[in-house]
Design a protein around this motif. Structure first.
Motif, short mmCIF file in Angstrom:
data_model
loop_
_atom_site.label_atom_id
_atom_site.label_comp_id
_atom_site.label_asym_id
_atom_site.label_seq_id
_atom_site.Cartn_x
_atom_site.Cartn_y
_atom_site.Cartn_z
N UNK A 73 28.89 62.80 51.37
CA UNK A 73 30.44 62.49 51.88
C UNK A 73 30.92 61.39 51.16
N UNK A 74 29.98 60.16 51.38
CA UNK A 74 30.57 58.86 50.73
C UNK A 74 29.54 58.45 49.67
N UNK A 75 30.08 57.91 48.64
CA UNK A 75 28.81 57.71 47.57
C UNK A 75 29.59 56.64 46.76
N UNK A 76 28.61 55.63 46.45
CA UNK A 76 28.87 54.48 45.55
C UNK A 76 28.24 54.64 44.17
N UNK A 77 29.07 54.62 43.10
CA UNK A 77 28.48 54.83 41.85
C UNK A 77 28.49 53.50 40.89
N UNK A 78 27.54 53.32 40.29
CA UNK A 78 27.42 51.97 39.49
C UNK A 78 28.14 50.70 39.98
N UNK A 79 28.01 50.61 41.43
CA UNK A 79 28.86 49.56 42.12
C UNK A 79 28.25 48.18 41.78
N UNK A 80 29.53 47.48 41.23
CA UNK A 80 29.22 46.04 40.97
C UNK A 80 30.28 45.04 41.56
N UNK A 81 29.93 43.84 42.28
CA UNK A 81 30.75 43.08 42.79
C UNK A 81 30.40 41.65 42.11
N UNK A 82 31.35 41.04 41.60
CA UNK A 82 31.22 39.62 40.91
C UNK A 82 32.15 38.63 41.77
N UNK A 83 31.45 37.71 42.16
CA UNK A 83 32.32 36.68 42.64
C UNK A 83 32.20 35.50 41.81
N UNK A 84 33.76 34.84 41.85
CA UNK A 84 33.65 33.66 40.90
C UNK A 84 33.91 32.67 41.86
N UNK A 85 33.35 31.43 41.94
CA UNK A 85 33.74 30.30 42.61
C UNK A 85 34.81 29.44 41.93
N UNK A 86 34.88 28.35 42.36
CA UNK A 86 36.07 27.41 41.88
C UNK A 86 35.90 26.81 40.74
N UNK A 87 34.52 26.79 40.24
CA UNK A 87 34.02 26.21 38.90
C UNK A 87 34.09 27.28 37.88
#
Lengths: 297, 317, 347
Positions: free
Chosen positions: B8-22
């Motif tokens: 029903x629900x699927x994530x494929x090759x999921x990536x999350x990148x956060x960037x901080x203030x620096x």
């Protein structure tokens, strides 16, 4: 130890500390709070009823009653032109209350939504808002009000503008800080997952939960607004001189300070009691008192 | 238990990148593949900072992927949470904290119906009360505010709020971690009932492998931002393939002094803070007791299959 | 309520126990009336013994340990009963006397090391400061000893970590620093209140092993407060199971957790999720909620939730009594599990 994410250092937030959610609303009224509320009721009641009941015109000049002592005719005495001090103080109260409440309302109506939205969206919206806020707050509030008032000219509306401009950024900061604190809670996320539109989240989930702090700060701000109005009128750049105001009365009474101190004592007392009462009442909403330490308008 | 039905629900090759203030980049999750199927609970287990909550937020629509995609019924999900909302719902860790403190449980449970404009006020109230009754909250209790009821009752109400729109997917982010053992078991029972009765697809996130082992049909183990092992729950818990899973299994304090199937593996002592995400090869290489030279060179991928581990030298192979 | 002062089931080694708690009652005043958080608890801790106190939230385990540590005193609550540390009355001590005990003879480790550690002072310095409470120790010696301690609690590269600040360390490392501070002055009694609750499970395992080693090597008496029966099962010698302010069952860990007699203990054990090979079974929940301690039920406090309650349970308070066959295993139950099947409950 384990290969986990780097532990974020606890960095002190540059925002004013969100007020603690520790309201005494609904609790017992302290004596100071009862007296404060009493004074405010008396003031508003007197302002609305007394002129009609006694039929004394605050502008009536009478040579025979110059510097009259308090008595049956002039309850709090009369000034150098024989005008009734009580009637003038109450007439001034109308202007003060109008300007105080009015400018705070406008400041809050502009500042609170801006603060809430900039906290919620972050990014460029927040950057622009906080730049504007920082620029305005870089000026001392009173100086900015002075400049604006003398530039705009003497009128009630202009005084309100002169007070609102340095004041609304503080509401932005307060609302922003409070909203940021709420964003940490799960219930805003829960609302988002439900699919609640942003404006609805703001209205139903955020606003009711930051209202207490805003209300408390609002009461204190009314006092400050009245004080600024008094200062402007005292300097003669506030409300037109024909209209009695507390600040104007103190200004006019200044030269008689040594001979007839009543001329400044009466408006001074009205000013002092009103501001003190507003500050004390605001404590009902917030035990911590001024929620925005160091960031006053 | 290997299902052939499409997810029903699927994530494929999921990536999350956060960037901080620096401008430092932080890859919260990387190349995550997960499938949620009808009537199946997928357990996602891992320790703090492994990215499991970020994964949950992605599937709830609270966090955008920086790479990869989310599919709902095989179609890519565009836009934010409102494209997922009525069909994907969630419950959270902090029972009282996930409710507006100023509103009654009933109001909060009726809220999704209001947002999605279902019925009039009376009908919504009826529906909310019905849903609350199903999770064991009486109409009288429903009038109370979250601070006036216990954590377990709040979590029941949270389940009612999540199911009132009849979603197909339920994301549960550490839903029993804040609860006492006896209450935790009540909530687990309730979730198991939901799977049977409504055929919900669920993602159940926990740091506690034993909770996952008792409830979930399939289990995925996350480490340093990615899934390192996944398979049917008994396979993963009884015959772990990734050394990290084995160590996680052995670390769970059991009541019996000599626990089952102890592999006796222990993490190698680290000399400093270990950041698995920065490893060029296997993320677990610096701590893995069975590390070999090639582990540090190439990053092993999770191969497709019923029970797989992202490990070059899996256990029992 | 309970007639005689109950003797604790776990008999300490011969001689005076390190910590002796007798019939302790701690009562708070609340808006709705007095709340008895702890109601008639007795407990002994001997040198080198590890004692677990387990219970769910509201069971009174934290209040009990805080009172026994001396953190909760007569000015905070109405306290009756007796707490002695090496024969000295803890409840009668002045704040000053108590503070002298803390950090020297009684030490404590809490759940959240970040809030217990100073944020700016380097951790090595914090250990040195604790050590320097002993005036005989000069700076250089204290520093050397602090490095030893960091090594003892398993912090690698102690020399480098010496200058680290609390927030630069992982949760497990912080807790190790807390333990180093706690054992710095060789205390004889250590309180650990949910010491691993905030930690990851792989880290928890190491920290619990550290406690084991310290108790064995330094013969420290340990009071471990936890909501996690698994933690207590493998890392303590004796356990007191608390429910709604009272001790439900008390004895050697093996006896209590493998053959529980009191119905609450067995229900609690059944409610714990376990990893069982080849089987996926949900834990059995305990119905209902813990009682309101302002208006507790008469009789056994677990009776309203108990599947095995008999008439006596609802109107008579069960007394904590040693069982017939195992004298140092006591339980308070009118209808205990009769022939506990050792294999059924603990797997």
């Amino acid at each position: 130890m384990t290969a986990t994410a780097p532990v974020p250092a606890p960095v002190p937030t540059p925002e004013p500390r969100p007020a603690r959610r520790r309201s005494r609303r609904g609790g017992r009224w302290t004596i100071a709070e009862r007296l404060s509320a009493g004074w405010l009721v008396l003031l508003v009641g007197g302002m609305l009823l007394l002129p009609a009941l006694r039929g004394i015109d605050p502008l009536d000049i009478g040579a025979e009653s110059r510097f009259a002592k308090p008595g049956a005719e002039h309850w709090l005495g009369a000034d150098n032109l024989g005008r009734d001090l009580l009637a003038r103080a109450l007439d001034g109260a109308q202007v003060s209350v109008l300007i105080g409440v009015g400018s705070v309302l406008i400041a809050a109506l502009i500042g609170v939504p801006l603060g809430m939205l900039s906290a919620y969206y972050g990014g460029p919206v927040a950057a622009v808002v906080s730049f504007v806020v920082d620029v305005i707050l870089a000026f001392p509030g009173l100086v900015l009000a002075l400049g604006l008032a003398s530039f705009l000219g003497a009128s009630v509306t202009n005084v309100m503008i002169a007070i609102t401009v340095p004041m609304f950024p503080v509401f932005v900061r307060l609302a922003r800080a409070q909203t940021l604190a709420l964003l940490e809670t799960e219930y805003l996320e829960a609302s988002e997952v439900i699919g609640t539109p942003v404006l609805s989240i703001m209205r139903r989930d955020v606003l009711p939960n930051i209202a207490e702090a805003i209300l408390a700060f609002g009461f204190v701000s009314i006092g400050r607004a009245i004080l600024i109005e008094g200062s402007l009128s005292f300097l003669g750049i506030g409300v037109p001189r024909t209209q009695p105001t507390w600040g104007g009365m103190i200004n006019e009474g200044r030269i008689y300070m040594t001979t007839d101190p009543l001329l400044i004592l009466v408006p001074g007392a009205f000013l002092l009691l009103t501001i003190l009462s507003l500050n004390l009442i605001s404590d009902r909403f917030l035990v911590d008192g001024d929620p925005v330490t160091g960031a006053r308008a | 238990m290997t299902t052939t039905t499409s997810p029903v629900l699927e994530v494929q090759g999921g990536g999350v990148t956060f960037r901080d203030a620096d401008r430092n980049e932080f890859r919260a999750i990387d190349a995550v593949d997960l499938q949620l199927r009808r009537g199946e609970i997928l357990g996602l287990v891992g320790e703090s900072g492994c990215g499991k909550s970020t994964t949950a937020r992605v599937l709830m629509g609270l966090q955008r992927l920086t790479s990869g995609r989310v599919l709902l019924d095989g179609a890519p999900v565009a836009g934010g949470r409102r494209s997922l909302a009525p069909r994907v719902q969630a419950i959270f860790q902090n029972p009282a904290g996930s409710f507006n403190p100023r509103r009654s449980l009933l109001d909060s449970v009726a809220e999704p119906l209001r947002v999605w404009k279902q019925g009039n006020a009376t009908e919504r109230r009826e529906r909310a009360l019905e849903e609350l009754a199903r999770v064991g909250i009486s109409p009288q209790m429903a009038q109370r505010r979250p601070s006036e009821v216990s954590g377990g009752q709040c979590q029941r109400a949270a389940i009612a709020r999540a199911t009132v729109l009849r979603p197909e997917v339920l994301i549960c982010d550490e839903p029993v971690s804040a609860l006492d053992v006896s209450i935790q078991a009540q909530i687990l029972e309730l979730l198991a009932e939901l799977r049977e009765e409504q055929g919900l697809a669920m993602l159940f996130i926990s740091h506690d492998l034993s909770v996952v082992a008792t409830l979930c049909d399939r289990t995925a183990v996350m480490y340093a931002g990615t899934v390192v092992e996944q398979g049917d729950t008994p396979d993963v818990t009884d015959r772990p393939r990734h050394p990290y899973t084995a160590i996680l299994h052995d670390s769970v304090p059991t009541l019996a002094p000599s626990a089952s199937a102890a592999t006796g593996l222990r993490m190698r002592p680290a000399t400093g803070t270990v950041d698995g995400r920065a490893e060029p090869g296997c993320r677990f290489a610096a701590l893995c007791p069975l590390v070999q030279d090639d582990c540090r060179a190439a990053r092993p991928d999770l191969q497709p299959g019923a029970h797989t581990a992202a490990c070059l030298h899996p256990l029992g192979a | 309520m309970s007639a005689a002062v109950p003797t604790p089931a776990v008999l300490p080694e011969p001689g005076e126990p390190l910590l002796r708690v007798r019939d302790l009652v701690v009562e708070f005043r609340t808006a709705n009336g007095p709340l008895r958080a702890v109601d008639g608890v007795s407990l002994d801790v001997a040198r080198g013994q590890r004692v677990g106190i387990v219970g769910e939230s509201g069971s009174g385990k934290s209040v009990l340990s805080r009172t026994a540590m001396g953190l909760l005193g007569r000015k905070d609550a109405r306290i009756s009963g007796e707490i002695t540390f090496r024969g000295r009355d803890l409840l009668a001590m002045s704040d000053k006397q108590r503070r002298e005990l803390w950090g020297r003879e009684i030490a404590m480790v809490f759940q959240d090391p970040l809030s217990s550690l100073h944020p700016i002072t380097p951790i090595g310095q914090q250990i040195v400061e604790t050590l320097r409470r002993d005036p005989a120790l000069d700076k250089a010696k204290a520093r050397a000893r602090a490095l030893e301690l960091l090594d003892l609690v398993g912090i690698p590269q102690a020399e480098r970590r010496f200058r680290s600040r609390a927030h630069e360390l992982s949760g497990g490392m912080r807790q190790r620093v807390m333990i180093a501070i706690a054992v710095a002055n060789s205390p004889s009694l250590l309180f650990a209140d949910e010491p691993t609750t905030a930690l990851d499970v792989t880290v928890q395992a190491r920290i619990l092993e550290l406690f084991d080693e310290l108790c064995r090597e330094l013969s420290i008496g340990l009071v471990m407060v936890s909501h996690d029966l698994g933690v207590v099962a493998r890392h303590t010698d004796a356990v007191s199971v608390m429910y709604a302010g009272r001790i439900a069952e008390q004895g050697r860990v093996d006896d209590v957790l493998r053959s529980p007699r009191m119905r609450y203990t067995s229900a609690l054990l059944a409610a714990i999720p376990r990893i069982e090979p080849g089987r996926r079974a949900l834990p059995r929940p305990i119905g209902g909620l813990p009682p309101d301690l302002v208006n507790p039920p008469a009789g056994c406090r677990f009776a309203p939730r108990c599947a095995h309650a008999v008439a006596a349970c609802t109107d008579q308070v069960p007394v904590l009594e040693p069982s017939a066959d195992v004298p140092d295993h006591a339980f308070a139950c009118w209808n205990p599990t009769e022939h506990p099947d050792r294999t059924e409950v603990a797997r």
